[in-house]
Design a protein around this motif. Structure first.
Motif, PDB file in Angstrom:
ATOM      1  N   GLN A   1      57.008  28.192 -76.161  1.00  0.00           N
ATOM      2  CA  GLN A   1      56.391  26.842 -76.415  1.00  0.00           C
ATOM      3  C   GLN A   1      55.265  26.294 -75.880  1.00  0.00           C
ATOM      4  N   ASN A   2      54.331  25.749 -76.521  1.00  0.00           N
ATOM      5  CA  ASN A   2      52.950  25.400 -76.121  1.00  0.00           C
ATOM      6  C   ASN A   2      53.046  24.167 -75.383  1.00  0.00           C
ATOM      7  N   PRO A   3      52.520  24.309 -74.073  1.00  0.00           N
ATOM      8  CA  PRO A   3      52.597  22.969 -73.175  1.00  0.00           C
ATOM      9  C   PRO A   3      51.494  21.907 -73.590  1.00  0.00           C
ATOM     10  N   ALA A   4      50.315  22.097 -74.501  1.00  0.00           N
ATOM     11  CA  ALA A   4      49.434  21.346 -74.753  1.00  0.00           C
ATOM     12  C   ALA A   4      50.146  20.198 -75.662  1.00  0.00           C
ATOM     13  N   GLY A   5      49.260  19.078 -75.467  1.00  0.00           N
ATOM     14  CA  GLY A   5      49.494  17.856 -76.295  1.00  0.00           C
ATOM     15  C   GLY A   5      50.914  16.992 -75.955  1.00  0.00           C
ATOM     16  N   VAL A   6      51.427  17.400 -75.276  1.00  0.00           N
ATOM     17  CA  VAL A   6      52.464  16.520 -74.455  1.00  0.00           C
ATOM     18  C   VAL A   6      52.191  15.154 -73.936  1.00  0.00           C
ATOM     19  N   ASN A   7      52.749  13.991 -74.384  1.00  0.00           N
ATOM     20  CA  ASN A   7      52.311  12.575 -74.032  1.00  0.00           C
ATOM     21  C   ASN A   7      53.145  12.443 -72.660  1.00  0.00           C
ATOM     22  N   VAL A   8      52.301  12.225 -71.361  1.00  0.00           N
ATOM     23  CA  VAL A   8      52.823  12.305 -70.154  1.00  0.00           C
ATOM     24  C   VAL A   8      52.553  10.808 -69.658  1.00  0.00           C
ATOM     25  N   GLN A   9      53.842  10.223 -69.469  1.00  0.00           N
ATOM     26  CA  GLN A   9      53.748   8.842 -68.969  1.00  0.00           C
ATOM     27  C   GLN A   9      53.589   8.698 -67.532  1.00  0.00           C
ATOM     28  N   PHE A  10      52.703   7.763 -67.009  1.00  0.00           N
ATOM     29  CA  PHE A  10      52.686   7.814 -65.494  1.00  0.00           C
ATOM     30  C   PHE A  10      52.984   6.243 -65.179  1.00  0.00           C
ATOM     31  N   HIS A  11      53.841   5.937 -64.592  1.00  0.00           N
ATOM     32  CA  HIS A  11      54.286   4.596 -64.055  1.00  0.00           C
ATOM     33  C   HIS A  11      54.190   4.213 -62.546  1.00  0.00           C
ATOM     34  N   ILE A  12      53.743   3.338 -62.363  1.00  0.00           N
ATOM     35  CA  ILE A  12      53.494   2.873 -60.887  1.00  0.00           C
ATOM     36  C   ILE A  12      53.750   1.403 -60.748  1.00  0.00           C
ATOM     37  N   TRP A  13      54.245   1.142 -59.616  1.00  0.00           N
ATOM     38  CA  TRP A  13      54.840  -0.180 -59.341  1.00  0.00           C
ATOM     39  C   TRP A  13      54.753  -0.521 -57.979  1.00  0.00           C
ATOM     40  N   ASN A  14      54.915  -1.581 -57.259  1.00  0.00           N
ATOM     41  CA  ASN A  14      55.222  -1.812 -55.875  1.00  0.00           C
ATOM     42  C   ASN A  14      56.292  -2.684 -55.712  1.00  0.00           C
ATOM     43  N   ASP A  15      56.666  -2.857 -54.260  1.00  0.00           N
ATOM     44  CA  ASP A  15      58.107  -3.441 -54.097  1.00  0.00           C
ATOM     45  C   ASP A  15      58.169  -4.953 -54.413  1.00  0.00           C
ATOM     46  N   SER A  16      56.851  -5.551 -54.766  1.00  0.00           N
ATOM     47  CA  SER A  16      56.898  -7.077 -55.058  1.00  0.00           C
ATOM     48  C   SER A  16      56.861  -7.045 -56.534  1.00  0.00           C
ATOM     49  N   ARG A  17      56.647  -5.949 -57.393  1.00  0.00           N
ATOM     50  CA  ARG A  17      56.315  -6.085 -58.696  1.00  0.00           C
ATOM     51  C   ARG A  17      55.289  -6.569 -59.148  1.00  0.00           C
ATOM     52  N   LYS A  18      54.411  -7.029 -57.952  1.00  0.00           N
ATOM     53  CA  LYS A  18      53.118  -7.544 -58.493  1.00  0.00           C
ATOM     54  C   LYS A  18      52.277  -6.432 -59.420  1.00  0.00           C
ATOM     55  N   VAL A  19      52.522  -5.450 -59.073  1.00  0.00           N
ATOM     56  CA  VAL A  19      51.859  -4.203 -59.661  1.00  0.00           C
ATOM     57  C   VAL A  19      52.832  -3.406 -60.498  1.00  0.00           C
ATOM     58  N   ASP A  20      52.516  -3.258 -61.775  1.00  0.00           N
ATOM     59  CA  ASP A  20      53.540  -2.639 -62.528  1.00  0.00           C
ATOM     60  C   ASP A  20      52.775  -2.121 -63.715  1.00  0.00           C
ATOM     61  N   ILE A  21      52.088  -0.926 -63.597  1.00  0.00           N
ATOM     62  CA  ILE A  21      51.177  -0.258 -64.458  1.00  0.00           C
ATOM     63  C   ILE A  21      51.624   1.053 -65.108  1.00  0.00           C
ATOM     64  N   VAL A  22      51.617   1.190 -66.569  1.00  0.00           N
ATOM     65  CA  VAL A  22      51.558   2.319 -67.166  1.00  0.00           C
ATOM     66  C   VAL A  22      50.609   2.988 -67.763  1.00  0.00           C
TER      67      VAL A  22
END
Length: 291
Positions: free
Chosen positions: A131-152
């Motif tokens: 299986q070729n590992p290239a081309g996989v769409n990886v999603q990075f999700h980051i947030w903080n405890d107050s949810r003032k930051v919620d970034i994808v």
């Protein structure tokens, strides 16, 4: 005798036809009512059922790569071990090591702002070697405890299965505990990580007016640039850099000269608070800034 032989041959042919017809499936007709078409329901011969059952393919999971059937990607996502071990708290950050910030503003405690940048890196590891590992769409999700930051953020893995994103935070979004995770369809995710920003530790500072640049031209045409810094200059080869442009006056806009960027220059560190650069420039007007 001739008539008898012809009759025998005809009888033989009839027997063969009857034997062939006996092996064929016969339709069973339902009841017929006046004005309705017959309801034909053929009985499937048992030999045909056996043939259908024999046509079912039994695939070996280890031989899926040789099959023409569509195969779903499977595997696992991991945070990059190489980035985890680079010693930089701002790359794949994790507790208990805090992430330092950067500071831009006046040298005193008055007008300044803080900001921070983190780098996140993941690895795609398929279950199958084919299986070729290239081309996989990886999603990075980051947030903080107050949810003032919620970034994808999303990134596609390269030929080695690596995916990378960079995220910047302004001074209004540096508080609290931060969380981040990685995901991709068909892949198991790594555990969620947490980190904090240390707003009193600076990885980089830009202080307005904290350094002074003076220049003089020697008899041999050398331009000597002397830098004096209030802050201690790092003992590294590229600690003091000079950004310069040449000002070119044109007839169309004589009051707004065009700017031609010069190659990045590096000053030589003399001691904790002084550095010097010496260079030759063509005749003209220049603007140089030290950082």
């Amino acid at each position: 005798m001739t008539y008898t032989s012809h009759f025998a041959r005809s009888l033989t042919v009839l027997l063969i036809v009857a034997m062939i017809l006996s092996t064929m499936p016969l339709p069973v007709w339902g009841s017929m009512a006046s004005g309705h078409a017959p309801d034909a329901r053929p009985i499937v011969n048992s030999s045909f059922e056996d043939l259908s059952a024999a046509a079912v393919l039994q695939l070996d999971p280890n031989d899926v790569g040789n099959s023409t059937l569509p195969v779903n990607n499977t595997g696992a996502l991991h945070f990059s071990p190489a980035i985890d071990g680079d010693g930089d708290p701002a790359t794949n950050p994790s507790e208990p090591l805090p992430v330092p910030v950067s500071r831009v503003g006046a040298a005193d405690a008055g007008d300044f702002v803080r900001y921070a940048t983190i780098d996140l890196a993941a690895e795609v590891r398929p279950d199958r070697a084919t299986q070729n590992p290239a081309g996989v769409n990886v999603q990075f999700h980051i947030w903080n405890d107050s949810r003032k930051v919620d970034i994808v953020r999303s990134a596609r893995s390269d030929a080695w299965g690596a995916a990378f994103v960079q995220i910047m935070f302004d001074d209004l979004h540096l508080d609290g505990t931060f969380y981040y995770e990685i995901s991709a369809p068909g892949y198991t995710s790594a555990p969620v990580r947490t980190f904090r920003f240390d707003q009193n530790t600076y990885t980089y500072q830009v202080q307005f007016g904290a350094a002074r640049l003076t220049s003089q031209v020697e008899a041999d045409g050398r331009l000597v640039l002397n830098i004096e810094s209030d802050a201690v200059i790092d003992d590294t080869p590229a600690a003091v850099q000079l950004v310069g442009v040449r000002l070119v006056v044109t007839s169309t806009t004589p009051t707004e000269p065009q700017r031609e960027m010069l190659p990045l220059l590096v000053a030589r560190r003399l001691d904790d608070h002084h550095a010097r650069a010496e260079l030759y420039l063509d005749a003209g007007d220049y603007s140089i800034m030290a950082t």
